[in-house]
Design a protein around this motif. Structure first.
Motif, PDB file in Angstrom:
ATOM      1  N   VAL A  34       0.834  -1.205   0.000  1.00  0.00           N
ATOM      2  CA  VAL A  34       0.000   0.000   0.000  1.00  0.00           C
ATOM      3  C   VAL A  34       0.866   1.252   0.000  1.00  0.00           C
ATOM      4  CG1 VAL A  34      -1.748   1.285   1.286  1.00  0.00           C
ATOM      5  CG2 VAL A  34      -1.923  -1.195   1.121  1.00  0.00           C
ATOM      6  N   LEU A  35       1.965   1.237   0.747  1.00  0.00           N
ATOM      7  CA  LEU A  35       2.821   2.418   0.821  1.00  0.00           C
ATOM      8  C   LEU A  35       3.491   2.728  -0.515  1.00  0.00           C
ATOM      9  CD1 LEU A  35       4.449   2.031   4.348  1.00  0.00           C
ATOM     10  CD2 LEU A  35       2.809   3.766   3.611  1.00  0.00           C
ATOM     11  N   THR A  36       3.849   1.705  -1.296  1.00  0.00           N
ATOM     12  CA  THR A  36       4.394   1.991  -2.627  1.00  0.00           C
ATOM     13  C   THR A  36       3.329   2.622  -3.515  1.00  0.00           C
ATOM     14  OG1 THR A  36       3.933  -0.286  -3.351  1.00  0.00           O
ATOM     15  CG2 THR A  36       6.140   0.191  -2.525  1.00  0.00           C
ATOM     16  N   ARG A  37       2.076   2.220  -3.334  1.00  0.00           N
ATOM     17  CA  ARG A  37       0.980   2.876  -4.065  1.00  0.00           C
ATOM     18  C   ARG A  37       0.831   4.322  -3.601  1.00  0.00           C
ATOM     19  NH1 ARG A  37      -4.211  -0.306  -3.030  1.00  0.00           N
ATOM     20  NH2 ARG A  37      -5.056   1.448  -4.223  1.00  0.00           N
ATOM     21  N   PHE A  38       0.981   4.546  -2.304  1.00  0.00           N
ATOM     22  CA  PHE A  38       0.911   5.915  -1.776  1.00  0.00           C
ATOM     23  C   PHE A  38       2.031   6.779  -2.352  1.00  0.00           C
ATOM     24  CE2 PHE A  38       3.158   8.415   1.548  1.00  0.00           C
ATOM     25  CZ  PHE A  38       2.353   9.547   1.513  1.00  0.00           C
ATOM     26  N   PHE A  39       3.256   6.266  -2.380  1.00  0.00           N
ATOM     27  CA  PHE A  39       4.366   7.034  -2.942  1.00  0.00           C
ATOM     28  C   PHE A  39       4.082   7.401  -4.402  1.00  0.00           C
ATOM     29  CE2 PHE A  39       7.283   4.545   0.123  1.00  0.00           C
ATOM     30  CZ  PHE A  39       7.023   5.457   1.138  1.00  0.00           C
ATOM     31  N   ALA A  40       3.524   6.453  -5.158  1.00  0.00           N
ATOM     32  CA  ALA A  40       3.214   6.715  -6.564  1.00  0.00           C
ATOM     33  C   ALA A  40       2.072   7.707  -6.699  1.00  0.00           C
ATOM     34  CB  ALA A  40       2.874   5.407  -7.274  1.00  0.00           C
ATOM     35  N   GLY A  51      10.701   3.394  -7.155  1.00  0.00           N
ATOM     36  CA  GLY A  51       9.688   3.766  -8.143  1.00  0.00           C
ATOM     37  C   GLY A  51       8.839   2.610  -8.618  1.00  0.00           C
ATOM     38  N   THR A  52       9.040   1.405  -8.066  1.00  0.00           N
ATOM     39  CA  THR A  52       8.248   0.248  -8.478  1.00  0.00           C
ATOM     40  C   THR A  52       7.275  -0.136  -7.377  1.00  0.00           C
ATOM     41  OG1 THR A  52       9.834  -1.352  -7.584  1.00  0.00           O
ATOM     42  CG2 THR A  52      10.157  -0.627  -9.865  1.00  0.00           C
ATOM     43  N   LEU A  53       6.255  -0.881  -7.760  1.00  0.00           N
ATOM     44  CA  LEU A  53       5.298  -1.394  -6.791  1.00  0.00           C
ATOM     45  C   LEU A  53       5.905  -2.573  -6.040  1.00  0.00           C
ATOM     46  CD1 LEU A  53       2.003  -1.331  -8.884  1.00  0.00           C
ATOM     47  CD2 LEU A  53       2.636   0.225  -7.043  1.00  0.00           C
ATOM     48  N   HIS A  54       5.480  -2.745  -4.796  1.00  0.00           N
ATOM     49  CA  HIS A  54       5.944  -3.899  -4.002  1.00  0.00           C
ATOM     50  C   HIS A  54       5.146  -5.121  -4.450  1.00  0.00           C
ATOM     51  CE1 HIS A  54       7.660  -6.011  -0.593  1.00  0.00           C
ATOM     52  NE2 HIS A  54       6.451  -6.459  -0.282  1.00  0.00           N
ATOM     53  N   GLU A  55       5.672  -5.813  -5.457  1.00  0.00           N
ATOM     54  CA  GLU A  55       5.019  -6.985  -6.036  1.00  0.00           C
ATOM     55  C   GLU A  55       6.048  -8.103  -6.163  1.00  0.00           C
ATOM     56  OE1 GLU A  55       1.637  -5.138  -8.989  1.00  0.00           O
ATOM     57  OE2 GLU A  55       3.716  -5.054  -9.679  1.00  0.00           O
TER      58      GLU A  55
END
Length: 698
Positions: A185-191, A256-260
């Motif tokens: 979720v936090l990587t989505r927030f950063f994006a 810059g990438t999603l945590h996937e």
């Protein structure tokens, strides 16, 4: 060490510090579910394995003396793997994940949970030894943090944090706060908030925390309850709180990438922005381009596919046919591809500011005091937003219907009264976050009566202003207990107790003509003041130019009379330059139209060889300059997705259409873009074109 402890060390090392974690933020999050799954591989619980290594028999030696001795040997032998203390640290994180108000314990009672894991009774002799021995565990945490830093990210980058309040127990709590789902979720927030990879914009921890609170306000973003509790209880001052430093470290390490993990973290992510174009008559989606991805495809899950191309202003072209709807605004939008994910997080109230390159109103993350803003609000929030805006005391606020049903546009929102602005923020409310400015760590200048920009590269001058119209000073947030900031103006220092959210008006200070420096001891800005523009050539004319030594240098600098340089030319008053217009180079077809039925097709010219050989490719840009013949009033052009039209003169200067009955090419060009503009002058031309089209059909 016993075999069970060694097995736990091997499993934890592979799980959290394996090759897949290289150059990525590492969080040693071990909760009950993770511990149970890993224990199934070993056959022994984590607490049991750690308890078997404790030194209960000799009270004169440290409780963790066996593990400490192994750590010393590990350090002498080169420390090529995670330290032997890893199972102990993982167990402390497990204790931190169990901190809750239950079993007669408060949610702040870490040591109670730590003792409980070992099966000891509270207040017993063994319980006291476990609590006092945690000082050695804190040293082990610092040892792990140092090892991760020294290995340069080979085993992951550290997120181990603490603060003055938590101190020793802050280390495991920092790892317990962020679960695997939280990291996604936090990587989505950063994006979504358009943070640059590795936080290259140096956004402070306090500003990140403010943005995270705004992003989660009124919406379930699926962050864990524990992280949300810490977010709500964190103080607003200082960058050293546990949650602030943790989020800052995650942002600094974000690539810059999603945590996937299932996709090997390949996909980049960018937050979509909303554009309110054509003076509030049309909505569009805007996606800023990612470095290294100039062309790619994204699709609505189970729906349409869009091909994106990097265009003017470092934004993607290709989303023009995806028209924002009220469903997308209210429920969100996600476009996915193999390389890139674009996402719009649903919001009930949107803040917009004029984009410096596009000239349209674009959604933004923070309010800029003194600048004009628009607010797009759902009907359910309009009353609260209207009350909030009225409290600012502005006189030019206008309200209009938005291009989508169920939403309103509030234009001309501006904070010019510092006291009213601070009062509106302090009063709060469901949507007060819309008015929150960015938390700064550096002094900046805003507004003012600017009479000229600064062109000299590296001159360090923020701009040139009219005397009496000096810019406002935006101060950084204060970390001192008295809330004061030391301001330095032209070498004179004074402590000011000001609200960092409200600009300080420098125009209230009598300043002479000339150069001035203002700011703090850590950051300052230079600006100049002048009584007015010079009627003749101002002093210094001809002293700036582009130095030449076979090839002109790209930056402007001061030159003397003896140096070879390109300077300005004294053009005679009789010379008139041709009228030009900028056109995107990706346009497939373009025509210039005059009122009498004339059609002038635009032909894109290639870059001259002498220019291409002297200028880097990046300077050429994505636009071409076209010359507009006398009398042409409309530019009609076609891209890969649609036709568009642009007026070349003011609406009041556009003559009435007077084509001939057989000007079919003129009529075709106008009808191709008939629906793209609703100005009365354009509608007259559309009517004239329809009349020609009707005659042709007859």
């Amino acid at each position: 060490m016993r075999s069970e402890y060694k097995q736990w060390h091997e499993v934890l090392s592979a799980e959290f510090f394996g090759a897949g974690n290289a150059l990525r933020s590492t969080v040693l999050h071990v909760d009950a579910d993770v511990e149970r799954k890993l224990a199934e591989r070993i056959g022994t619980g984590l607490a049991q394995a750690v308890a078997g290594e404790l030194n209960w028999g000799n009270p004169d030696r440290p409780l963790f003396s066996r593990i400490q001795r192994e750590c010393e040997i590990w350090e002498r032998q080169g420390s090529s793997a995670p330290p032997p203390s890893l199972p102990v640290l993982a167990l402390s994180v497990l204790a931190a994940t169990r901190m809750a108000s239950s079993d007669g314990m408060l949610k702040t009672n870490f040591y109670g949970r730590w003792i409980q894991l070992f099966g000891e009774q509270p207040s017993s002799l063994r319980a006291n030894r476990l609590e006092h021995a945690f000082h050695d565990v804190a040293v082990m945490w610092e040892e792990l943090d140092t090892w991760l830093e020294q290995t340069g990210g080979l085993y992951g980058t550290s997120t181990i944090s603490t603060d003055e309040f938590y101190w020793k127990i802050g280390f495991p709590i920092s790892q317990a706060l962020v679960r695997g789902s939280d990291r996604q979720v936090l990587t989505r927030f950063f994006a979504a908030t358009r943070l640059r990879p590795h936080n290259s914009g140096k956004v402070s921890g306090r500003e990140l925390l403010r943005r995270l609170r705004v992003w989660t306000a009124g919406r379930d973003r699926r962050l864990s309850p524990r992280l949300m509790e810490e977010l709500a209880s964190a103080p607003d001052t200082g960058d050293t709180t546990l949650i602030t430093s943790l989020v800052k470290r995650l942002a600094d390490d974000w690539d810059g990438t999603l945590h996937e993990p299932e996709r090997e973290h390949r996909r980049r992510a960018i937050g979509l922005r909303l554009v309110v174009a054509d003076r509030g008559r049309r909505l569009e989606w805007l996606a800023e381009a990612c470095d290294g991805i100039d062309e790619t495809c994204v699709a609505v899950p189970g729906g349409r596919t869009f091909t994106l191309h990097k265009g003017y202003g470092d934004v993607y072209e290709g989303l023009e046919s995806l028209h924002p709807s009220w469903q997308q605004l209210a429920h969100g939008l996600r476009l996915e591809g193999e390389e890139l994910v674009l996402e719009w997080a649903p919001q009930e109230v949107l803040l917009l500011r004029l984009h410096p390159h596009l000239g349209e109103w674009v959604s933004t993350e923070y309010f800029e005091p003194g600048e004009q803003h628009w607010i797009l609000a759902a009907d359910s929030a309009v009353r609260a937003v209207r009350s909030m805006v009225d409290a600012l005391g502005g006189r030019t606020v206008r309200e209009a219907s938005a291009p989508v049903p169920g939403w309103k546009l509030i234009k001309g929102v501006r904070a010019v009264n510092g006291l009213a602005f601070a009062s509106a923020l302090d009063r709060g409310g469901d949507h007060a976050y819309v008015l929150e400015p960015q938390i700064r760590h550096h002094a900046t200048l805003s507004g003012g009566l600017r009479i000229a920009p600064e062109y000299r590269a590296g001159a360090g001058v923020a701009g040139h202003f009219l005397r009496g119209g000096a810019p406002d000073l935006m101060l950084p947030a204060s970390d001192s207990q008295d809330g004061c900031v030391e301001v330095v103006l032209d070498g004179h220092t004074e402590k000011l107790r000001t609200d960092p959210r409200v600009p300080f008006p420098l125009c209230l200070i009598p300043l002479d003509e000339g150069e001035h420096r203002v700011g703090t001891a850590h950051s300052s800005q230079v600006f100049t003041l002048h009584d007015g523009l010079h009627e003749d050539l101002p002093p210094g004319t001809g002293t700036l130019g582009y130095l030449c030594d076979g090839t002109a240098r790209p930056e402007l600098s001061e030159v003397t009379g003896s140096e070879a340089a390109i300077r300005g030319a004294d053009a005679a008053s009789s010379i008139s330059l041709p009228r030009t217009e900028l056109l995107r180079s990706r346009v497939l077809e373009a025509m210039l139209l005059d009122p009498r039925g004339g059609v002038h097709r635009v032909r894109q010219q290639s870059v001259p060889a002498w220019m291409a050989s002297r200028l880097p490719a990046a300077v050429l840009g994505p636009c071409v300059e076209i010359e507009v013949p006398d009398g042409c009033v409309w530019l009609v052009y076609r891209t890969a997705t649609r036709w568009s039209v642009k007026a070349l003169v003011a609406a009041t200067d556009i003559p009435a259409p007077a084509p001939e009955p057989d000007d079919y090419a003129w009529a075709y060009a106008i009808l191709s873009a008939a629906q793209r503009l609703q100005q009365p002058a354009w509608l007259d031309y559309v009517a004239a074109a329809e009349a020609i089209s009707g005659r042709r059909g007859a």
